[in-house]
Design an enzyme around this catalytic site. Structure first.
Site, PDB file in Angstrom:
ATOM      1  N   ARG A 154       0.864  -1.177   0.000  1.00 38.05           N
ATOM      2  CA  ARG A 154       0.000   0.000   0.000  1.00 38.05           C
ATOM      3  C   ARG A 154       0.901   1.227   0.000  1.00 38.05           C
ATOM      4  NH1 ARG A 154      -2.196  -3.455   4.024  1.00 38.05           N
ATOM      5  NH2 ARG A 154      -4.296  -4.226   3.515  1.00 38.05           N
ATOM      6  N   LYS A 185      -2.723  -2.415   7.668  1.00 39.26           N
ATOM      7  CA  LYS A 185      -3.966  -1.983   8.291  1.00 39.26           C
ATOM      8  C   LYS A 185      -4.176  -2.689   9.620  1.00 39.26           C
ATOM      9  CE  LYS A 185      -6.709  -0.589   4.272  1.00 39.26           C
ATOM     10  NZ  LYS A 185      -7.949  -0.849   3.486  1.00 39.26           N
ATOM     11  N   HIS A 263      -2.262   2.122  -5.889  1.00 38.43           N
ATOM     12  CA  HIS A 263      -3.035   0.932  -5.544  1.00 38.43           C
ATOM     13  C   HIS A 263      -3.251   0.038  -6.759  1.00 38.43           C
ATOM     14  CE1 HIS A 263      -4.662  -0.536  -1.819  1.00 38.43           C
ATOM     15  NE2 HIS A 263      -5.720  -1.028  -2.449  1.00 38.43           N
ATOM     16  N   ARG A 266      -0.484  -2.329  -6.738  1.00 38.95           N
ATOM     17  CA  ARG A 266      -0.737  -3.386  -5.741  1.00 38.95           C
ATOM     18  C   ARG A 266      -1.690  -4.429  -6.316  1.00 38.95           C
ATOM     19  NH1 ARG A 266      -1.124  -4.708  -0.110  1.00 38.95           N
ATOM     20  NH2 ARG A 266      -3.257  -5.121   0.599  1.00 38.95           N
ATOM     21  N   HIS A 289      -3.978  -9.316   3.884  1.00 37.83           N
ATOM     22  CA  HIS A 289      -5.425  -9.333   4.094  1.00 37.83           C
ATOM     23  C   HIS A 289      -5.770 -10.201   5.304  1.00 37.83           C
ATOM     24  CE1 HIS A 289      -6.357  -8.352  -0.405  1.00 37.83           C
ATOM     25  NE2 HIS A 289      -6.102  -7.277   0.307  1.00 37.83           N
ATOM     26  N   TYR A 298      -9.397 -11.323  -6.626  1.00 37.28           N
ATOM     27  CA  TYR A 298      -8.371 -11.480  -7.660  1.00 37.28           C
ATOM     28  C   TYR A 298      -8.556 -12.764  -8.459  1.00 37.28           C
ATOM     29  CZ  TYR A 298      -6.233  -7.531  -5.368  1.00 37.28           C
ATOM     30  OH  TYR A 298      -6.016  -6.290  -4.835  1.00 37.28           O
TER      31      TYR A 298
END
Length: 332
Positions: A154, A185, A263, A266, A289, A298
């Site tokens: 990110r 995150k 992004h 990414r 994630h 994806y």
């Protein structure tokens, strides 16, 4: 179109005046409301009803018709919002006992697919050299692109990287080990491999990083900047906004069809790794994630890639395409 009942027309006109004068809606918004209310009046007239006789069942049937005709869920939601507001006003005026639109919801919108570059475009951007840029900026921006695409970071993770591990570092790069340690995150840390091309670009950047004229002064003002891996000309830590602008400008100079943002690199990283490895769990770990369902989007990108390859190469796919309605329409 069947004739609209005069009373319905008058009520719609009164509501639009209310929206203009009392709610002070913008002219463009009023035009959209008028369009959606004309649609409502047409549906009511077609069903031989009046505004005050519409039920939730009617509204649901009309929404299903719009959806079947190809209107997007977001567009249907806007229509419902307008109708709901109209009937709310009718209720305040004492003209209807209940709002038939109140509990009607638009179809659920599908989750949009993330935008990813084709492999050739991603490699082209990563390898592109800006001959017009000064060597310092060129070395930094190339390293930025290589880290975003090569590590799937990110932009906030990228700009949070420090030169070395320390107690206060959000993240750092260990070139000897070929790893980047980032803070993602939710305060979740992870390590990602740094490929040979990204490591090469980082070494080229580190060789000139200290040449920023204002670096020493910036270090006095903000010691944390002296530890930042990526800095601007002022010597201060590169911000996510500045990185975003640099990547966008670089992609346009490189001649890509559409501007690229961090992004997107990414997304490209995730899609290309999945295409090559088919290891969804590994991609989840690399992206950081928490839930694999976030990563599963994806697989849809991967399927699209496979479908395009099939359509381009398989003889039966070509036959199928030749028989498609779109092809037939073109032949006419």
């Amino acid at each position: 179109m069947a004739e609209q009942h005069p009373t319905d027309e008058a009520l719609i006109a009164r509501y639009l005046e209310h929206a203009r004068v009392e709610r002070r809606l913008a002219t463009r918004t009023l035009d959209i409301y008028a369009e959606h209310l004309r649609l409502l009046a047409a549906k009511i007239a077609e069903a031989r009803l009046g505004v005050q006789r519409v039920t939730a069942a009617h509204v649901r049937r009309w929404m299903a018709q719009l959806h079947g005709a190809g209107r997007e869920p977001r567009g249907i939601a806007l229509v419902l919002s307008c109708w709901r507001s109209f009937y709310r006003w009718l209720g305040h005026e004492g003209l209807v006992a209940s709002n038939p639109v109140q509990d009607v919801r638009a179809p659920k919108a599908g989750r949009p697919l993330p935008k990813a570059l084709a492999v050739d475009d991603a490699v082209r951007l990563a390898e592109w050299h800006d001959a017009e840029a000064d060597p310092w900026t060129e070395a930094r921006d190339r390293a930025v692109v290589e880290m975003l695409y090569g590590c799937g970071l990110r932009v906030s993770e990228l700009t949070g990287l420090d030169l070395h591990a320390n107690r206060d570092a959000a993240g750092w790069v260990d070139l000897a080990a070929g790893e980047a340690h980032v803070l993602g995150k939710g305060g979740k840390r992870r390590s990602v491999p740094v490929g040979s091309k990204a490591a090469e670009a980082l070494r080229a950047w580190l060789a000139v990083r200290a040449d920023a004229p204002a670096l020493a002064a910036a270090a006095l003002r903000d010691p944390a900047s002296a530890a930042a891996l990526f800095i601007g000309r002022t010597g201060m830590r590169l911000t996510p906004q500045a990185a975003w602008k640099q990547v966008r400008a670089r992609s346009l100079k490189a001649g890509l069809a559409a501007p690229v943002h961090p992004h997107m690199l990414r997304h490209s990283f995730a899609s290309h790794v999945l295409q090559s490895s088919s290891d969804l769990r590994a991609v989840q770990e690399l992206l950081g994630h928490a839930n694999i369902t976030t990563t599963q989007v994806y697989t849809r990108l991967d399927f699209q890639h496979l479908a395009r390859a099939y359509d381009a190469a398989h003889p039966r796919a070509k036959a199928r395409n030749d028989d498609s309605p779109e092809t037939k329409a073109k032949d006419k």
